[in-house]
Each structure stands twice: as C-alpha cells, then as structure tokens.
Enzyme design. Sequence first.
Site, PDB file in Angstrom:
ATOM      1  N   PRO A  86     113.768  67.918  95.345  1.00 59.85           N
ATOM      2  CA  PRO A  86     112.620  67.843  96.263  1.00 59.85           C
ATOM      3  C   PRO A  86     112.831  66.801  97.361  1.00 59.85           C
ATOM      4  CG  PRO A  86     112.069  66.886  94.121  1.00 59.85           C
ATOM      5  CD  PRO A  86     113.428  67.504  93.978  1.00 59.85           C
ATOM      6  N   GLU A 113     114.565  62.480  85.829  1.00 64.23           N
ATOM      7  CA  GLU A 113     114.048  61.655  86.932  1.00 64.23           C
ATOM      8  C   GLU A 113     114.996  61.663  88.116  1.00 64.23           C
ATOM      9  OE1 GLU A 113     110.928  60.584  86.571  1.00 64.23           O
ATOM     10  OE2 GLU A 113     111.202  61.693  84.707  1.00 64.23           O
ATOM     11  N   ARG A 151     120.503  88.230 100.145  1.00 63.61           N
ATOM     12  CA  ARG A 151     119.973  89.388 100.866  1.00 63.61           C
ATOM     13  C   ARG A 151     120.413  89.413 102.325  1.00 63.61           C
ATOM     14  NH1 ARG A 151     115.437  88.601 103.638  1.00 63.61           N
ATOM     15  NH2 ARG A 151     114.475  90.622 103.213  1.00 63.61           N
ATOM     16  N   ASP A 166     112.236  90.646 109.136  1.00 66.13           N
ATOM     17  CA  ASP A 166     111.577  89.724 108.210  1.00 66.13           C
ATOM     18  C   ASP A 166     110.666  88.757 108.936  1.00 66.13           C
ATOM     19  OD1 ASP A 166     112.898  90.562 105.978  1.00 66.13           O
ATOM     20  OD2 ASP A 166     114.428  88.999 106.044  1.00 66.13           O
TER      21      ASP A 166
HETATM   22  N1  ADE Z   1     113.754  70.380  92.036  1.00 69.32           N
HETATM   23  C1  ADE Z   1     112.480  70.017  91.781  1.00 69.32           C
HETATM   24  N2  ADE Z   1     111.667  70.317  92.791  1.00 69.32           N
HETATM   25  C2  ADE Z   1     112.443  70.890  93.743  1.00 69.32           C
HETATM   26  C3  ADE Z   1     112.176  71.411  95.039  1.00 69.32           C
HETATM   27  N3  ADE Z   1     110.958  71.395  95.588  1.00 69.32           N
HETATM   28  N4  ADE Z   1     113.213  71.926  95.734  1.00 69.32           N
HETATM   29  C4  ADE Z   1     114.463  71.931  95.210  1.00 69.32           C
HETATM   30  N5  ADE Z   1     114.769  71.451  94.003  1.00 69.32           N
HETATM   31  C5  ADE Z   1     113.769  70.938  93.266  1.00 69.32           C
END
Ligand code: ADE
Length: 222
Positions: A86, A113, A151, A166
């Site tokens: 993330p 973590e 794709r 798309d």
């Molecule tokens: N791992 C945990 N959350 C994630 C996200 N939003 N994008 C990519 N990998 C992740």
Amino acid sequence: MQIDILTLFPKLCEGALAESMMKRAQEKGLATLRVHNIRDWATGKHLTADDAPYGGGQGMVMKCEPIFAAVEALRTPESKVLLMTPAGRPFQQSLAASYAAERHLILLCGHYEGIDQRVIDHLVDDEISIGDYVLTNGAIAAVVVTDAIVRLIPGVLGDESSAAEDSFSDGLLEYPQFTRPVEFRGWRVPDVLLSGNHGEIAKWRRQKALEKTRHFRPDLLG
Ligand code: ADE
C-alpha cells in the site's frame, strides 16, 4: 510474457489465475502465470519467513533470505521485480499498459507489518499499490495487477477494440451498455441505440461517458 507471483499464500492466487481470461491467455500460449510459496525458499527447522522488527514495535517483518533466494532462482536479465504494497506507486491503466510490454515480471507480495528494507533497496524495481486501502497481504493485489496486465497482451482479448474502449483508455469512464430485451419491467433501452444512426450513437455515448466521469471521477476531467 511470464508472470511469477511470490507469496506466502499461493492459494489466494491460484483459483483466480485458473479462470476466465487469465486461463485463456495461458491456453493460447500468450502468458505463463505461476505462483510460488516464498516458504519453499526458507531454511532452518521452522522454515521461518518473518521475524521481529529491529528497534521494537508490533508485528513481524518478512526476512531477506527466503525472498532473495526465491527471486534469484526465478529472475533472468529481462525480469522486473515489483513489490505489492500500500506504500507504493498507484497502479493505473497506463502502468498496466507499460508492464504488458515486458517479458518477465516477478510480483512479490508483502505481508505482516512489512518487509526488510534491504529487499526494497537491492531487489525490487518498483513498488505498486492498487489503491488507498490496506489489504491483509499483497496476494490479492498481485492477482489484480496480473489480470489488468494480461488482458492488454495483444491477442488475449478476442476483439482488440474491447481494450481500446475500456474505461480510462480515453481518459473517461465507460458509457452505459444495453442488450436484449428492448424493454424490461417497463424500462426501455434509449431510442438512440436502436436508431442505427452511428453518428448519433457515438455522440450519445460520449455525452454519457462525460456525465458519468463528472459524477464519479471529476479528477479525471482536470
Ligand atoms: N498490500 C496490502 N495492501 C495493498 C495495496 N493497497 N496495494 C498493493 N499491495 C497491498
């Protein structure tokens, strides 16, 4: 193209890769998609892949050794290693299109973590986030990224124009679609779509795409 997913939870990915478009891409010989368990490269009695963070704190951190061993076993000089996290670069259609031109991607899935920073500094080419929310681990993100890339490989979609139309490919969200019956529970298909007038249909679709984009994604209109 080949995509290797490295995860502690291979079953989260396997089902998705064996269905629908990703299955067909493999059957057509256009993509080789493989999933590996990072633990297969762990050593020691307990095959540990994670450990407590230096400096203290909650949770566990994924260890360097099994990840380096796995990537070094799989990579070639053409490989790109992408970490799913993330805390990464936002994944977008344009990024999917540029990765669709690569020969080999290794998608490394984070968990717990975090991951030892030396993996990021010395093994990873890019860090990818699929959105501003936190998943339990990167396996589902890796499936999302794989689907979006595969794709776009030429020949994977039956009709090449279906990717060109798309959402996002022209900077707008996709216009509404209808199919038979012409009336369902009193709701009729818009007359213009039945008119056979291709100019008017194109105009209507663009108008609807604009309205939808203005409503849900005004940021795309700048
Ligand atoms: N791992 C945990 N959350 C994630 C996200 N939003 N994008 C990519 N990998 C992740």
